[in-house]
Write a protein that holds these residues in place. Structure first.
Motif, mmCIF file in Angstrom:
data_model
loop_
_atom_site.group_PDB
_atom_site.id
_atom_site.type_symbol
_atom_site.label_atom_id
_atom_site.label_comp_id
_atom_site.label_asym_id
_atom_site.label_seq_id
_atom_site.Cartn_x
_atom_site.Cartn_y
_atom_site.Cartn_z
ATOM 1 N N TYR A 151 15.475 1.054 1.360
ATOM 2 C CA TYR A 151 16.069 1.720 0.198
ATOM 3 C C TYR A 151 15.840 0.944 -1.091
ATOM 4 O O TYR A 151 15.726 1.540 -2.170
ATOM 5 C CB TYR A 151 17.556 1.966 0.444
ATOM 6 N N ILE A 152 15.750 -0.379 -0.986
ATOM 7 C CA ILE A 152 15.417 -1.170 -2.185
ATOM 8 C C ILE A 152 14.012 -0.812 -2.666
ATOM 9 O O ILE A 152 13.785 -0.570 -3.860
ATOM 10 C CB ILE A 152 15.531 -2.682 -1.892
ATOM 11 N N LEU A 155 6.464 8.318 -17.786
ATOM 12 C CA LEU A 155 6.993 7.992 -19.108
ATOM 13 C C LEU A 155 5.938 7.370 -20.012
ATOM 14 O O LEU A 155 6.053 7.440 -21.250
ATOM 15 C CB LEU A 155 8.188 7.048 -18.983
ATOM 16 N N LEU A 156 4.908 6.762 -19.429
ATOM 17 C CA LEU A 156 3.826 6.205 -20.236
ATOM 18 C C LEU A 156 3.143 7.291 -21.060
ATOM 19 O O LEU A 156 2.564 7.010 -22.115
ATOM 20 C CB LEU A 156 2.801 5.498 -19.337
ATOM 21 N N TRP A 157 3.196 8.540 -20.561
ATOM 22 C CA TRP A 157 2.735 9.671 -21.369
ATOM 23 C C TRP A 157 3.897 10.285 -22.143
ATOM 24 O O TRP A 157 3.752 10.586 -23.348
ATOM 25 C CB TRP A 157 2.113 10.757 -20.496
ATOM 26 N N THR A 180 10.316 4.633 -6.774
ATOM 27 C CA THR A 180 10.650 5.851 -7.524
ATOM 28 C C THR A 180 10.695 5.565 -9.017
ATOM 29 O O THR A 180 10.159 6.340 -9.825
ATOM 30 C CB THR A 180 12.004 6.413 -7.056
ATOM 31 N N LEU A 181 11.322 4.449 -9.390
ATOM 32 C CA LEU A 181 11.367 4.075 -10.802
ATOM 33 C C LEU A 181 9.978 3.799 -11.352
ATOM 34 O O LEU A 181 9.665 4.153 -12.496
ATOM 35 C CB LEU A 181 12.274 2.858 -10.996
ATOM 36 N N ALA A 182 9.126 3.186 -10.516
ATOM 37 C CA ALA A 182 7.749 2.924 -10.949
ATOM 38 C C ALA A 182 6.996 4.233 -11.168
ATOM 39 O O ALA A 182 6.211 4.360 -12.121
ATOM 40 C CB ALA A 182 7.029 2.063 -9.910
ATOM 41 N N LEU A 240 0.832 -1.205 0.000
ATOM 42 C CA LEU A 240 0.000 0.000 0.000
ATOM 43 C C LEU A 240 0.866 1.254 0.000
ATOM 44 O O LEU A 240 0.674 2.162 -0.824
ATOM 45 C CB LEU A 240 -0.917 0.012 1.231
ATOM 46 N N GLY A 241 1.837 1.313 0.921
ATOM 47 C CA GLY A 241 2.655 2.506 1.076
ATOM 48 C C GLY A 241 3.482 2.819 -0.148
ATOM 49 O O GLY A 241 3.420 3.924 -0.703
ATOM 50 N N TRP A 242 4.251 1.843 -0.621
ATOM 51 C CA TRP A 242 5.127 2.110 -1.755
ATOM 52 C C TRP A 242 4.352 2.246 -3.058
ATOM 53 O O TRP A 242 4.777 2.963 -3.980
ATOM 54 C CB TRP A 242 6.189 1.028 -1.872
ATOM 55 N N GLY A 243 3.211 1.581 -3.145
ATOM 56 C CA GLY A 243 2.369 1.738 -4.329
ATOM 57 C C GLY A 243 1.842 3.163 -4.460
ATOM 58 O O GLY A 243 1.894 3.777 -5.542
ATOM 59 N N ILE A 244 1.329 3.708 -3.356
ATOM 60 C CA ILE A 244 0.825 5.090 -3.379
ATOM 61 C C ILE A 244 1.970 6.078 -3.554
ATOM 62 O O ILE A 244 1.813 7.114 -4.202
ATOM 63 C CB ILE A 244 0.029 5.379 -2.086
ATOM 64 N N PHE A 245 3.130 5.768 -2.996
ATOM 65 C CA PHE A 245 4.295 6.644 -3.189
ATOM 66 C C PHE A 245 4.660 6.721 -4.671
ATOM 67 O O PHE A 245 4.954 7.810 -5.199
ATOM 68 C CB PHE A 245 5.478 6.115 -2.382
#
Length: 544
Positions: free
Chosen positions: A208-209, A223-225, A215-217, A161-166
């Motif tokens: 950090y992983i 980038l999809l746009w 961040t890349l996601a 949940l956390g990293w997905g919303i981030f």
């Protein structure tokens, strides 16, 4: 400990909505920013091209498309109109206050700090004024706060949940205003073990992983746009969105250049009136003096310290600077000050009259300026503006300022409430005072309608100088306006004899030939000539 239960959410929500409604009704779309952004959205609507934004027929690379997409979505729901685009940024502003309340409650649980923070935000003059303007920054603030809340979730082992919303916050932040969102979010994420109390080496490595992946996601979402848009927009557009509007601003900004120390100089003005509130200043100084080393800083306060200092330092390294770039730190400062105020005892408070002085004095000074402006000699070059000001609003401002100073509230929560409400009331009164100036000096609709009619009659319209899209949405223009100047006007007139020429001039009375249309704009005038007249005198459109 003081009871702040009187500071209910419905109060600040009502005040925010009222300030928004008065702001929208008392001022037109302001050039050049608001009119330009609606022009881009209008061309997106007109072209049905939602991939590459355009302005005046050319690709528009200065801002990503998310705000333009939302504006077009509002037109799909409510039909083509002016009001729905103008409430989008303010709605995000209200969302920012709601997220600030949530984050405050999570950082300082079992306290009433979450009740104070919203009033500190709506009581900050710059925030209240800016929340009525159609710009990108409140969207960026919203995604920043959503990302911070996601980091708190991630720290509580809510990994997906956390990293997905981030990641979503970064992606939508980039689509709102570019990579600047990383300036607001990455320092808090990088130093999260320091403020989230993560001291296990394995958890730190895992953190950090996930930060890198998330961040890349987020960048991938943008980038999809960006990749399809860069292909469709061409090489120049591609270079602009990948370099010119991000790294290029750091190296050599093309606008708004200011020295490194500029943000530090203007912050006190942006945080008025709280920055000069005696109770806050006194107790903040005491807290700073009590800190012997960084280990004494509460963990929640560390987050605020990291976000505020990193944002100011990093943005100061940019050559281009604007006050609204600092808006994402306003919620964090509100959270920090609310935590400070909630911890105060009665003996920590200064005399209640002192806390009333900043707000009361602001109303007094503005009111007196309005009243004194009516006595300025008619020979003053600003007379034509000053005589439009309604002096009666100055009387009301002076009376209100005196009332706040003479009858200040004694109870702390009432001081916060009255300061916040007074701030918005003063802004509304100032808007009433300036309405004649805003209406006569900033309303571009008459010019836009004249241009629209001219294009409908078959005229080709040119703008003498740099055109910023002021007229495209307001006139619902379907054709570009050609830019020209000294070097190109003769060639333009030869190619388009049936034409209209727009220019900004200082003194219309001495212009020969006489323009077909004149409209007041700030301290100048928009003038429009028939092209056949300009053939006789090609220097007429020159600004003088």
């Amino acid at each position: 400990m003081l009871d702040y239960s009187r500071l209910r959410p419905w109060i600040w929500i009502t005040v925010s909505i009222l300030t928004l409604l008065f702001g929208l009704s008392l001022k037109p779309l302001l050039p050049v920013d608001e009119t330009r952004y609606l022009a881009v959205a209008w061309e997106m609507w007109l072209r049905s091209d939602f991939l590459v934004p355009h302005l005046n027929g050319a690709t528009y690379s200065h801002k990503p498309p998310l705000l333009f997409w939302i504006i077009n979505f509002s037109w799909t729901i409510f039909g083509l109109n002016e009001w729905s685009p103008r409430i989008i940024a303010p709605i995000f502003g209200i969302g920012c206050i709601i997220l600030t309340t949530i984050i405050t409650k999570r950082l300082y649980p079992k306290t009433q700090a979450y009740l104070i923070a919203p009033f500190l935000m709506i009581g900050t003059s710059y925030w209240a004024i800016y929340s009525t303007v159609t710009m990108f920054d409140l969207l960026v603030v919203f995604w920043t706060l959503l990302g911070i809340n996601a980091l708190i979730d991630s720290g509580k082992e809510r990994i997906i949940l956390g990293w997905g919303i981030f990641a979503i916050s970064i992606g939508l932040g980039i689509l709102s205003k570019g990579p600047v969102i990383l300036i607001y979010l990455l320092p808090a994420a990088i130093f999260a073990p320091y403020w989230l109390k993560i001291d296990n080496p394995k958890r730190i490595m895992k953190w950090y992983i996930w930060l890198i992946i998330s961040t890349l996601a987020g960048i991938l979402i943008a980038l999809l746009w960006a990749i399809p848009a860069s292909i469709a927009g061409g090489k120049e557009y591609s270079n602009a969105i990948f370099w010119g509007q991000s790294a290029g601003r750091i190296v050599n900004s093309f606008a708004h250049k200011q020295p490194f120390w500029w943000y530090a100089a203007i912050i006190p003005l942006l945080l008025f009136p709280w920055i000069v509130w005696p109770t806050i200043l006194k107790n903040l100084w005491h807290r700073i003096c009590q800190i012997k080393n960084h280990s004494n800083i509460p963990h929640s306060s560390r987050l605020i310290m990291i976000m505020v200092t990193s944002t100011i330092l990093i943005l100061s390294a940019f050559s281009g600077k604007q006050p609204h770039y600092l808006l994402p730190i306003f919620p964090m400062l509100s959270i920090g000050v609310s935590a400070l105020l909630i911890s105060l005892r009665d003996k920590d408070l200064v005399n209640h009259r002192f806390d009333a002085v900043p707000t009361g004095l602001m109303a007094l000074v503005i009111g007196l300026m309005v009243l004194l402006s009516q006595a300025i000699e008619t020979s003053n070059k600003y007379t034509e503006w000053i005589i439009k000001i309604n002096g009666y609003w100055g009387i009301l401002l002076v009376l209100f300022g005196l009332l706040v100073i003479i009858l200040p509230p004694k109870i702390m929560q009432n001081r916060i409430l009255i300061t916040a409400l007074s701030n918005n009331f003063i802004i509304i009164l100032v808007l009433f005072t300036l309405k004649p100036i805003l209406t006569h000096g900033y309303d571009m609709k008459p010019v836009a309608e004249f241009i629209s009619n001219s294009q409908s009659e078959g005229y080709t319209v040119a703008y003498y100088g740099k055109y910023h899209g002021q007229f495209h949405f307001l006139g619902r223009l379907k054709k570009p306006i050609i830019e020209t100047g000294d070097g190109g006007i003769k060639d333009f007139l030869e190619k388009y004899p049936r034409s209209k020429i727009i220019s900004v001039i200082k003194t219309p009375g001495t212009i020969n030939p006489t323009p077909d249309f004149i409209h007041k704009f700030r301290s100048s005038y928009f003038a429009i000539w028939d092209g056949l007249k300009i053939i006789q005198n090609p220097t007429a459109p020159q600004r003088r």
